[in-house]
Write a protein that holds these residues in place. Structure first.
Motif, short mmCIF file in Angstrom:
data_model
loop_
_atom_site.label_atom_id
_atom_site.label_comp_id
_atom_site.label_asym_id
_atom_site.label_seq_id
_atom_site.Cartn_x
_atom_site.Cartn_y
_atom_site.Cartn_z
N ALA A 112 4.28 2.86 0.08
CA ALA A 112 3.05 3.59 -0.19
C ALA A 112 2.12 2.83 -1.12
O ALA A 112 0.89 2.96 -1.04
CB ALA A 112 3.38 4.96 -0.79
N CYS A 169 -0.02 5.26 3.43
CA CYS A 169 -0.52 5.91 2.22
C CYS A 169 -1.37 4.96 1.39
O CYS A 169 -2.12 5.40 0.51
CB CYS A 169 0.65 6.43 1.37
N SER A 196 -5.35 7.70 4.27
CA SER A 196 -4.38 7.58 3.19
C SER A 196 -4.03 8.95 2.61
O SER A 196 -2.85 9.27 2.40
CB SER A 196 -4.94 6.68 2.10
N SER A 199 -1.82 10.94 4.80
CA SER A 199 -0.48 10.37 5.01
C SER A 199 0.50 10.77 3.93
O SER A 199 1.72 10.69 4.14
CB SER A 199 -0.58 8.84 5.06
N TRP A 200 0.02 11.20 2.76
CA TRP A 200 0.93 11.54 1.67
C TRP A 200 1.82 12.74 1.98
O TRP A 200 3.02 12.71 1.68
CB TRP A 200 0.14 11.78 0.38
#
Length: 232
Positions: A112, A169, A196, A199-200
């Motif tokens: 990440a 991320c 991003s 995506s977390w």
């Protein structure tokens, strides 16, 4: 004739199923596709070889990982895997599920933040897998081949989960930028930052689901081999 050009893909799939040499299979598939292409285009077989050669030269930096193969091989030869296994066996109350879950979290967050920490060759084979096997041996002693193969699969899966679900991320990552540019080309006004951010939640879901999978494996081992510490 157009469908015949896909025969190279069929050859790759067949080679992977039959466990043929990976590099040889891919090269053979490329040559087969090139050979078939010569019948439906102005390209000659020599031209196909030139294209393959130029592609290799232009992308030669992608083969730098081969350097690490030699380094890891030498390290293994002089006891890297043994030391990794010995280390994990000294830890009390560690199980293979807990250990791989911890590595999954480390691997996912490193991806990440775009930290180059991981890799099947660099970490899983010489470090993570021996430590996972050590955790099993410390608690249950020698186990059957099916269990050993399952441990190998879970160790490899932790690398795949962590890298795949963590890398997007980082808004400056190549995968994130590729997704953003592709979506823009398709008419969607999406930025790398938005990808991003989205995506977390996937990252945390991957860690949770992966951890559940690994801990369930602990329960299966306990059910199969009992609770006694046979490794001592």
């Amino acid at each position: 004739m157009e469908l015949l050009k896909l025969s190279g893909i069929a050859l790759v799939v067949l080679g992977f199923i039959l466990k043929w040499d990976t590099i040889g299979t891919v090269v053979a598939a490329g040559l087969l596709t090139g050979f078939i292409t010569t019948f439906s285009s102005d390209l000659t077989f020599v031209s196909i070889l030139e294209i393959l050669g130029k592609s290799f030269v232009n992308q030669r930096t992608s083969t730098l990982f081969a350097i690490s193969v030699g380094v890891i091989g030498i390290s293994e030869r002089y006891g890297l895997k043994d030391k990794a296994r010995d280390l994990i066996m000294k830890l009390k109350n560690i199980t293979v599920g807990k250990f791989i879950s911890l590595w999954l979290a480390i691997r996912t967050f490193s991806a990440a933040f775009s930290l180059r920490l991981g890799g099947h060759v660099q970490f899983i084979r010489p470090l993570i897998l021996p430590m996972a096997e050590g955790a099993v041996f410390a608690k249950y002693g020698h186990v059957d081949e099916k269990t050993t193969d399952k441990v190998k699969g879970l160790a490899a899966a932790s690398e795949n989960y962590g890298n795949f679900f963590g890398q997007n991320c980082f808004m400056g990552g190549s995968g994130t930028l590729l997704i953003a540019s592709t979506m823009v080309e398709q008419g969607f006004n999406i930025t790398a930052l938005e990808i991003s951010a989205a995506s977390w939640p996937v990252l945390f879901a991957a860690i949770i689901l992966g951890t559940v999978t690994f801990l369930l494996f602990d329960l299966k081992l306990k059910s199969k081999y009992g609770i006694s510490n046979k490794g001592e």
